[in-house]
Enzyme design. Structure first.
Site, mmCIF file in Angstrom:
data_model
loop_
_atom_site.group_PDB
_atom_site.id
_atom_site.type_symbol
_atom_site.label_atom_id
_atom_site.label_comp_id
_atom_site.label_asym_id
_atom_site.label_seq_id
_atom_site.Cartn_x
_atom_site.Cartn_y
_atom_site.Cartn_z
ATOM 1 N N LYS A 25 0.567 -9.689 -1.176
ATOM 2 C CA LYS A 25 0.112 -8.776 -2.240
ATOM 3 C C LYS A 25 1.237 -7.806 -2.589
ATOM 4 C CE LYS A 25 -3.675 -5.588 -3.330
ATOM 5 N NZ LYS A 25 -5.017 -5.108 -2.899
ATOM 6 N N CYS A 67 0.848 -1.193 0.000
ATOM 7 C CA CYS A 67 0.000 0.000 0.000
ATOM 8 C C CYS A 67 0.882 1.240 0.000
ATOM 9 C CB CYS A 67 -0.907 0.007 1.217
ATOM 10 S SG CYS A 67 -1.995 1.418 1.209
#
Lengths: 256, 303
Positions: free
Chosen positions: B164, B129
């Site tokens: 991720k 992120c």
């Protein structure tokens, strides 16, 4: 909250001001669920994000909604290209609306510029208990005054340059009304500066006040947390979301 | 009707479509529109050890064929997720990928440990992120940091661990290999690409955080390329995402090597996008006479 997504027929389109359009849309299930202060989220062919547009009229018997919007950018310009007979893709009705309380005897509705349209369904709900104050840049920007009168509201018009109605801001007649007393609630939508002024008058006079906010938005239903708004409840500060917790907030809870 | 089921790390998905973390909350808002069991899985909103308030608005900006976001991981914290959101999701007959994030490897591990003993099917660890000032991008942008956080979280959980990956790197295949060696059971990619827009009337960035993550159809070709590169560099399954907005896009990403596909920004344009994509994938497979979606995974033939 009950909302649906679908393609709905535009049954009427009018230009009601400079780059300001009014659509009447046939959407019975949306109209049945809609309350004053909510919005519709419109998909536009060439953009990833929908555009939130406030609801300006709810006719549950006819099964129609009215929306009034101003061309503000490429997205709203594309919506303005739609015509009577076209369909519009809406996710609606969305958001938390204004309080409609039958025990209120006198309410003041305040709209500034393109913040005026969402006040009209509230004027219909309150009828002759409502005073509708509207503020615009100048006489050519004035919209919806006859609609407020037909809804039964007393209207007070202000313009920044004095070319129509009172020469000055909406806070001036509000302060006078507040001084006289007897107001159960003030409801407002418009530019942030205007909302701040209104909230501070209401706080000083101890009048309950609700304001409708706008913010850049993605999902429109409270999932993505994009449209954050700083609020305070029980002295604890947190980011509420304009699409689901709002667009209408208790003015005392919003950190303006 | 083609067989759309896939299996990733021993977990059965009835179809390969999963709303991506961040666009779907914990599912409630979309259940108003369609039953959640139509989805293969749900990647839940990125959740941290403690509640996070997120960034100041504006958090959203429109871009050509895409959008920027800088929500800043606003979430109620893992305890709330375990007590309130996860039990709700577990009644929906859908695979739950519990997405977690943190500012330090230890915080990520503590958050993962909170999911032990719960029914969450898989953990998706966000190391990419770009919005969080501490950590976030830093983990995902070096092989050493990516491996370190993966190793520490691996030790804290017995659940299948999906890492991720960030696309904001020079060589994503190297990062994928690093997390594979550190114990990841699968990788998912791509997270958003770091971007920026400026309001030329005010001279200020549109996002209050100045920069944010780019998603939407604009990034789809980057996703296809990176999924291809990673799928050919690692042995573990790849979950693809990045700008998927149609069944054809999902098929393309699976041909590039993805075993399942996440759908993000497309949900904002069409809230039914994940359900529509499942139907469109089925139509494509039927038309081509392909009996199982598994038969197309990684089938691209390079020139």
């Amino acid at each position: 909250m009950k909302y649906t997504q679908g393609k709905y027929l535009i049954i009427d389109k009018k230009a009601i001001g400079c780059e300001i359009y009014s659509f009447e849309i046939s959407c019975p299930e949306v109209a049945a669920a809609a309350v004053p202060g909510q919005f519709v989220h419109i998909r536009i062919g060439s953009f990833v994000l929908r555009r939130p547009i406030s609801i300006c009229g709810i006719d549950k018997e006819k099964g129609t909604l009215r929306i009034v919007f101003e061309i503000r950018g490429e997205g709203t310009a594309e919506i303005a290209q739609l015509n009577k007979g076209d369909v519009v893709d809406m996710l609606a009705p969305l958001g938390h609306g204004f309080t409609v309380d039958e025990s209120f005897k006198k309410v003041v509705l305040i709209g500034g510029g393109i913040g005026t349209p969402p006040m009209l369904p509230l004027a219909k709900a309150y009828g002759n208990k409502a005073v509708a104050i509207s503020g615009f840049r100048n006489s050519s920007a004035v919209i919806l005054q006859e609609d407020f009168k037909s809804a039964g509201a007393e209207t007070i018009l202000c313009t920044d340059d004095g070319s129509a109605g009172i020469h000055g801001f909406v806070t001036q007649p509000l302060a006078e009304l507040a001084e006289k007393g007897g107001i159960d609630a003030v409801f407002a939508c418009g530019p942030m500066g205007m909302l701040k002024g209104i909230a501070s008058i209401c706080k000083e006079k101890g009048i309950y006040c609700e304001i409708s906010l706008e913010e850049r938005m993605a999902c429109g239903i409270g999932a993505c947390l994009g449209c954050a708004c700083r609020t305070k409840r029980n002295d604890e500060e947190y980011f509420a979301h304009v699409c689901k917790d709002g667009p209408v907030f208790n003015a005392e809870e919003v950190i303006l | 009707m083609a067989d759309l089921s896939v299996n990733i790390c021993g977990v059965d998905f009835k179809n390969p479509i999963i709303p991506a973390s961040g666009v779907f909350g914990y599912g409630r808002e979309y259940e108003e529109l369609f039953p959640l069991n139509k989805l293969g899985g749900i990647a839940t909103k990125g959740t941290t050890r403690h509640q996070r308030t997120g960034n100041i608005a504006p958090r959203i900006a429109e871009t050509p064929a895409g959008m920027l976001n800088s929500v800043g991981l606003q979430n109620p914290g893992i305890d709330h997720f375990v007590e309130v959101d996860l039990p709700y999701l577990m009644t929906k007959d859908v695979v739950v990928l519990a997405n977690i994030a943190g500012s330090t490897p230890e915080e990520c591990a503590e958050t993962a440990a909170k999911l032990e003993g719960t029914d969450a099917h898989m953990i998706e660890l966000n190391i990419s992120c770009p919005n969080v000032k501490q950590g976030g991008a830093a983990f995902g942008t070096s092989c050493e940091m990516a491996a370190e956080v993966t190793k520490i979280v691996r030790a804290a959980t017995t659940k299948p661990l999906v890492v991720k990956l960030s696309p904001n790197v020079t060589n994503i295949a190297e990062i994928a290999k690093a997390v594979e060696s550190a114990g990841a059971d699968a990788v998912s990619l791509i997270n958003t690409l770091l971007g920026m827009r400026i309001d030329i009337n005010t001279g200020r960035p549109i996002l209050h955080n100045n920069m944010g993550g780019l998603s939407g159809p604009a990034i789809f070709p980057v996703a296809v390329r990176m999924v291809y590169q990673v799928a050919n560099a690692v042995k573990i399954p790849v979950i693809g995402m990045g700008g998927v907005s149609s069944g054809k896009d999902a098929i393309e990403l699976m041909m590039a090597g993805a075993s399942a596909v996440q759908v993000g920004a497309a949900i904002f344009t069409d809230p039914y996008a994940p359900v529509r994509i499942v139907e469109e994938m089925n139509d494509f497979l039927d038309k081509k006479g392909i009996s199982s979606v598994r038969d197309i995974i990684g089938t691209v033939q390079l020139w």
